[in-house]
Structure formats: C-alpha cells, structure tokens
Design a protein around this motif. Structure first.
Motif, short mmCIF file in Angstrom:
data_model
loop_
_atom_site.label_atom_id
_atom_site.label_comp_id
_atom_site.label_asym_id
_atom_site.label_seq_id
_atom_site.Cartn_x
_atom_site.Cartn_y
_atom_site.Cartn_z
N ALA A 134 58.87 54.33 -67.33
CA ALA A 134 57.82 55.00 -66.56
C ALA A 134 57.23 56.17 -67.33
O ALA A 134 56.00 56.36 -67.35
CB ALA A 134 58.37 55.46 -65.21
N LEU A 135 58.07 56.95 -67.98
CA LEU A 135 57.57 58.08 -68.78
C LEU A 135 56.72 57.60 -69.95
O LEU A 135 55.66 58.17 -70.23
CB LEU A 135 58.73 58.92 -69.30
CG LEU A 135 59.41 59.82 -68.28
CD1 LEU A 135 60.65 60.48 -68.89
CD2 LEU A 135 58.44 60.87 -67.77
N ALA A 136 57.17 56.55 -70.62
CA ALA A 136 56.38 56.00 -71.73
C ALA A 136 55.04 55.49 -71.23
O ALA A 136 54.00 55.72 -71.85
CB ALA A 136 57.16 54.87 -72.42
N GLY A 137 55.05 54.81 -70.10
CA GLY A 137 53.80 54.33 -69.52
C GLY A 137 52.85 55.47 -69.20
O GLY A 137 51.65 55.41 -69.50
N ALA A 138 53.38 56.53 -68.60
CA ALA A 138 52.54 57.68 -68.26
C ALA A 138 51.97 58.33 -69.52
O ALA A 138 50.79 58.70 -69.55
CB ALA A 138 53.35 58.70 -67.45
N ALA A 139 52.78 58.44 -70.56
CA ALA A 139 52.31 59.06 -71.81
C ALA A 139 51.20 58.23 -72.45
O ALA A 139 50.18 58.78 -72.88
CB ALA A 139 53.48 59.23 -72.78
N VAL A 140 51.38 56.93 -72.52
CA VAL A 140 50.36 56.06 -73.11
C VAL A 140 49.08 56.09 -72.26
O VAL A 140 47.97 56.12 -72.80
CB VAL A 140 50.88 54.62 -73.28
CG1 VAL A 140 49.77 53.65 -73.66
CG2 VAL A 140 51.99 54.58 -74.33
N LEU A 141 49.24 56.11 -70.96
CA LEU A 141 48.08 56.17 -70.07
C LEU A 141 47.27 57.44 -70.30
O LEU A 141 46.04 57.39 -70.47
CB LEU A 141 48.54 56.08 -68.61
CG LEU A 141 47.44 56.04 -67.56
CD1 LEU A 141 46.61 54.77 -67.69
CD2 LEU A 141 48.05 56.12 -66.17
N LEU A 142 47.93 58.57 -70.34
CA LEU A 142 47.23 59.84 -70.56
C LEU A 142 46.60 59.89 -71.95
O LEU A 142 45.48 60.39 -72.11
CB LEU A 142 48.18 61.01 -70.33
CG LEU A 142 48.66 61.18 -68.89
CD1 LEU A 142 49.69 62.29 -68.79
CD2 LEU A 142 47.50 61.42 -67.94
N HIS A 143 47.30 59.36 -72.94
CA HIS A 143 46.75 59.27 -74.30
C HIS A 143 45.46 58.45 -74.30
O HIS A 143 44.47 58.82 -74.93
CB HIS A 143 47.78 58.66 -75.25
CG HIS A 143 47.21 58.24 -76.57
ND1 HIS A 143 46.97 59.12 -77.59
CD2 HIS A 143 46.80 57.03 -77.01
CE1 HIS A 143 46.45 58.46 -78.61
NE2 HIS A 143 46.34 57.19 -78.30
N GLY A 144 45.48 57.32 -73.60
CA GLY A 144 44.30 56.46 -73.54
C GLY A 144 43.12 57.16 -72.89
O GLY A 144 41.99 57.05 -73.38
N PHE A 145 43.36 57.85 -71.80
CA PHE A 145 42.27 58.57 -71.14
C PHE A 145 41.70 59.64 -72.06
O PHE A 145 40.47 59.78 -72.17
CB PHE A 145 42.74 59.17 -69.81
CG PHE A 145 42.56 58.24 -68.65
CD1 PHE A 145 41.46 58.37 -67.81
CD2 PHE A 145 43.47 57.23 -68.40
CE1 PHE A 145 41.28 57.51 -66.74
CE2 PHE A 145 43.29 56.36 -67.34
CZ PHE A 145 42.20 56.50 -66.51
#
Length: 167
Positions: free
Chosen positions: A49-60
C-alpha cells in the motif's frame, strides 16, 4: 497550462478519482476493520500500500512537472509523460491504485478488497485499451507509438535495455 493550474487540477483529480477508488470505496466495503491473521501478510500489505501511494503521488507530480497538465481526461497534459516511473511502465498510476487497494486487502486481511482490486484492474485495463490509448495516439502521434513500442503497458521493466553493440 501553468504549473500552478496543473497542480491544483491534479490535486482535485487525485481526491476525485484515486481518492474514491482507493480510499472511499475500500472504507465503504470494510470500514477499515481488520481481520485476524499472520503479521507477515499484514506487513507485506502495508508495504504494498505504501509503495502504491508513493508511485501514485510520483505520477501525479510527473504530470504537473513534465506534462504540464493533469491525469484528468478533461485537462490532459501538453506533453507526453515518459520520465520517472513512466520510463519503466506505461501505466504506473493505474498499477499504483491497484497495489494500494490490494495492499489494504492484505493489511486488513479482507479478501473483499482483493476481489475489488481485481475488478479495478479489469476496469482500468479496458479504459486504457478502448479510450486512453486511442486518445494518446491521436494527441501525440508517432511519439506515442514509439513510446508504446519501447515501454511495456503493465509489467514494469526492471532495467534499461540496451541495444546490441552499446557499452
């Protein structure tokens, strides 16, 4: 589009789309109540979940800085985003949302969230295939086609590939 406008639009879209899909719906399905089970599964879920959140924020952030736009179809980027995670996989934000939901499922030990994560992936895969790819092809032409040939859609490549004869 100005960066400040892109940033505001991206923040609004972050709340409206991934915020609902990876936040509100999982809460509605589980009220974030946890099941009992082995801590290694829960720890793996938390990390996912943390990795997903980090990648998501990076993408935005990448959409704002590199693309000068938002991930929202109503305010798309001016430039094709190909850097950062987008150099490894064409759909990192969709993968991040699925990882975030699946990670919550493992963290909370709630199989309903794993089923929901699978449904989310099927939905976004169809969206990419039937809407996003044709739209990007129309907007960016050969640049998108070259990117599409070079970068996998769903399975991130781990290292930069080199052509024969390169050092």
């Amino acid at each position: 589009m100005r960066r400040s406008t892109a940033a505001l639009g991206s923040a609004a879209f972050l709340l409206a789309a991934p915020g609902v899909v990876a936040g509100l719906v999982p809460w509605w399905l589980t009220r974030y109540a946890s099941g009992d089970g082995p801590w290694p599964v829960r720890a793996a879920g938390g990390l996912l979940a943390l990795a997903g959140a980090a990648v998501l924020l990076h993408g935005f952030a990448r959409f704002v800085r590199e693309g000068r736009g938002t991930p929202a179809p109503v305010a798309p980027t001016e430039r094709l985003v190909t850097g950062g995670a987008y150099a490894r996989v064409r759909n990192p934000m969709y993968l991040a949302v699925v990882a975030l939901v699946a990670g919550q499922g493992l963290l909370l030990l709630r199989p309903v969230l794993l089923l929901y994560a699978a449904a989310v992936w099927l939905t976004v895969a169809a969206f990419v295939r039937w809407y996003e790819e044709p739209t990007l092809r129309a907007a960016h032409g050969e640049a998108y086609e070259a990117y599409r040939r070079a970068v996998p859609a769903w399975l991130p490549r781990c290292a930069q590939t080199r052509s024969k004869g390169s050092a």
